[in-house]
Motif scaffolding. Structure first.
Motif, short mmCIF file in Angstrom:
data_model
loop_
_atom_site.label_atom_id
_atom_site.label_comp_id
_atom_site.label_asym_id
_atom_site.label_seq_id
_atom_site.Cartn_x
_atom_site.Cartn_y
_atom_site.Cartn_z
N VAL A 83 32.33 70.03 69.24
CA VAL A 83 31.30 71.07 69.18
C VAL A 83 30.29 70.81 70.29
CG1 VAL A 83 29.49 72.16 67.79
CG2 VAL A 83 31.60 71.36 66.70
N LYS A 84 30.08 71.83 71.12
CA LYS A 84 29.10 71.72 72.20
C LYS A 84 27.72 71.94 71.60
CE LYS A 84 29.87 73.37 76.40
NZ LYS A 84 29.99 74.35 77.51
N ARG A 85 26.85 70.98 71.79
CA ARG A 85 25.50 71.03 71.25
C ARG A 85 24.46 71.04 72.37
NH1 ARG A 85 26.22 72.51 66.14
NH2 ARG A 85 27.12 70.95 64.80
N ASP A 86 23.26 71.43 72.02
CA ASP A 86 22.12 71.33 72.91
C ASP A 86 21.61 69.89 72.81
OD1 ASP A 86 20.23 72.20 74.69
OD2 ASP A 86 18.98 73.19 73.19
N GLY A 87 20.93 69.42 73.79
CA GLY A 87 20.38 68.08 73.73
C GLY A 87 21.27 67.05 74.40
N LYS A 88 21.15 65.81 73.96
CA LYS A 88 21.83 64.69 74.62
C LYS A 88 23.22 64.40 74.08
CE LYS A 88 17.59 62.34 75.93
NZ LYS A 88 16.87 61.08 75.95
N PHE A 89 23.60 65.02 72.97
CA PHE A 89 24.88 64.70 72.34
C PHE A 89 25.65 65.96 71.97
CE2 PHE A 89 22.16 61.10 71.51
CZ PHE A 89 22.98 60.02 71.79
N ASP A 90 26.96 65.89 72.15
CA ASP A 90 27.88 66.85 71.57
C ASP A 90 28.42 66.18 70.31
OD1 ASP A 90 27.70 68.89 73.59
OD2 ASP A 90 28.84 67.56 74.91
N LEU A 91 29.29 66.86 69.61
CA LEU A 91 29.77 66.34 68.33
C LEU A 91 31.29 66.42 68.26
CD1 LEU A 91 28.53 65.39 65.60
CD2 LEU A 91 28.76 67.74 64.84
N LEU A 92 31.89 65.37 67.75
CA LEU A 92 33.33 65.36 67.48
C LEU A 92 33.52 65.11 66.00
CD1 LEU A 92 36.39 65.15 68.01
CD2 LEU A 92 36.00 62.77 68.71
N THR A 93 34.25 66.00 65.35
CA THR A 93 34.67 65.76 63.97
C THR A 93 36.17 65.55 64.00
OG1 THR A 93 32.89 67.10 63.07
CG2 THR A 93 34.76 66.69 61.62
N ILE A 94 36.58 64.44 63.44
CA ILE A 94 38.00 64.09 63.35
C ILE A 94 38.43 64.35 61.91
CG2 ILE A 94 39.68 62.22 63.48
CD1 ILE A 94 37.73 60.92 65.56
N VAL A 95 39.42 65.19 61.74
CA VAL A 95 39.94 65.48 60.41
C VAL A 95 41.33 64.87 60.33
CG1 VAL A 95 40.45 67.24 58.69
CG2 VAL A 95 38.61 67.63 60.35
N ARG A 96 41.42 63.82 59.54
CA ARG A 96 42.69 63.11 59.39
C ARG A 96 43.65 63.93 58.53
NH1 ARG A 96 41.42 57.56 60.69
NH2 ARG A 96 39.18 57.30 60.82
N GLU A 97 44.89 63.53 58.52
CA GLU A 97 45.92 64.23 57.74
C GLU A 97 45.56 64.28 56.26
OE1 GLU A 97 48.14 65.95 59.36
OE2 GLU A 97 47.51 65.05 61.23
N THR A 98 44.77 63.32 55.80
CA THR A 98 44.34 63.30 54.40
C THR A 98 43.27 64.36 54.12
OG1 THR A 98 42.63 61.67 54.90
CG2 THR A 98 44.79 60.82 54.21
N GLY A 99 42.74 64.97 55.20
CA GLY A 99 41.68 65.95 55.04
C GLY A 99 40.30 65.36 55.11
N VAL A 100 40.21 64.03 55.22
CA VAL A 100 38.92 63.36 55.26
C VAL A 100 38.34 63.45 56.67
CG1 VAL A 100 37.74 61.15 54.96
CG2 VAL A 100 39.60 61.79 53.42
N PRO A 101 37.15 64.05 56.82
CA PRO A 101 36.54 64.16 58.14
C PRO A 101 35.69 62.94 58.49
CG PRO A 101 35.25 65.40 56.59
CD PRO A 101 36.41 64.81 55.81
N GLU A 102 35.58 62.68 59.77
CA GLU A 102 34.71 61.63 60.28
C GLU A 102 34.04 62.19 61.53
OE1 GLU A 102 35.00 56.85 61.24
OE2 GLU A 102 36.77 57.96 60.62
N THR A 103 32.73 61.99 61.65
CA THR A 103 31.97 62.59 62.74
C THR A 103 31.51 61.52 63.72
OG1 THR A 103 31.23 64.33 61.25
CG2 THR A 103 29.97 64.02 63.27
N VAL A 104 31.60 61.86 65.01
CA VAL A 104 31.21 60.97 66.09
C VAL A 104 30.27 61.73 67.02
CG1 VAL A 104 32.07 59.62 68.06
CG2 VAL A 104 33.47 59.83 65.99
#
Length: 147
Positions: free
Chosen positions: A6-27
Motif C-alpha cells: 500500500v502506497k502511503r503518504d509520509g516516510k513509510f509504505d505498508l506491506l501486508t503479507i497474507v500467508r496461506e493460513t490467512g494470517v496477515p502480518e504487516t511490515v
C-alpha cells in the motif's frame, strides 16, 4: 502467499503479507524513491530458485528484521541490494551488475547465488513493470502480488 503493498503518504509504505493460513502480518517499508525493498525481493525471488526473505516468510518465519536464513538467503539479500542500487542510478552492463553482486558476496564472506544474463534481464523486466505500476498507484491504494 499474497503480498499487499500500500502506497502511503509520509516516510513509510505498508506491506501486508497474507500467508496461506490467512494470517496477515504487516511490515512498514521505508520510502526510498523507488519501489519498496520487499518488492525488489519479489522480483528476484520470483525468478531464482534460491531462498531469500520472502521464501523464509512463506516457510513460516516472522516477517521482520530477525528473519534468519543461511548463506543462500544472504546471497539473495546482496542481489536485491545490487538491483536496488542500479534502480537508484543508471542501468549497468549485465556483466558489470553480476560482477558487483559477486564482489559484494565475497566481501561479506558468503555464497554467491548463480545468476545468468537471462535472469538479470528477466528481473530487470519485472522491476520495470512493478516500477510503472507503483508509480501510477494513487496514495492509499494497493498493489497485490502472489508469491
Amino acid at each position: 502467499m499474497e503480498l499487499i503493498f500500500v502506497k502511503r503518504d509520509g516516510k513509510f509504505d505498508l506491506l501486508t503479507i497474507v500467508r496461506e493460513t490467512g494470517v496477515p502480518e504487516t511490515v512498514s517499508c521505508p520510502k526510498q524513491g523507488i519501489i519498496p525493498h520487499d518488492m525488489v525481493h519479489y522480483a528476484v525471488e520470483n525468478r531464482l530458485a534460491h531462498r531469500g526473505f520472502l521464501s523464509l516468510v512463506k516457510e513460516g518465519q516472522a516477517a521482520n528484521f530477525t528473519t534468519q536464513g543461511n548463506s543462500s538467503a544472504e546471497a539473495i539479500e546482496r542481489l536485491v541490494e545490487t538491483f536496488q542500487a542500479e534502480m537508484w542510478g543508471n542501468p549497468l552492463p549485465t556483466a558489470d551488475l553480476i560482477a558487483i553482486y559477486e564482489n559484494a558476496c565475497t566481501a561479506r564472506g558468503h555464497s554467491i547465488a548463480t545468476i545468468s544474463p537471462e535472469d538479470v534481464q528477466a528481473i530487470r523486466t519485472l522491476l520495470e513493470q512493478l516500477s510503472r505500476q507503483w508509480a501510477a498507484l494513487p496514495l492509499n491504494e494497493a498493489l497485490r502480488l502472489r508469491f
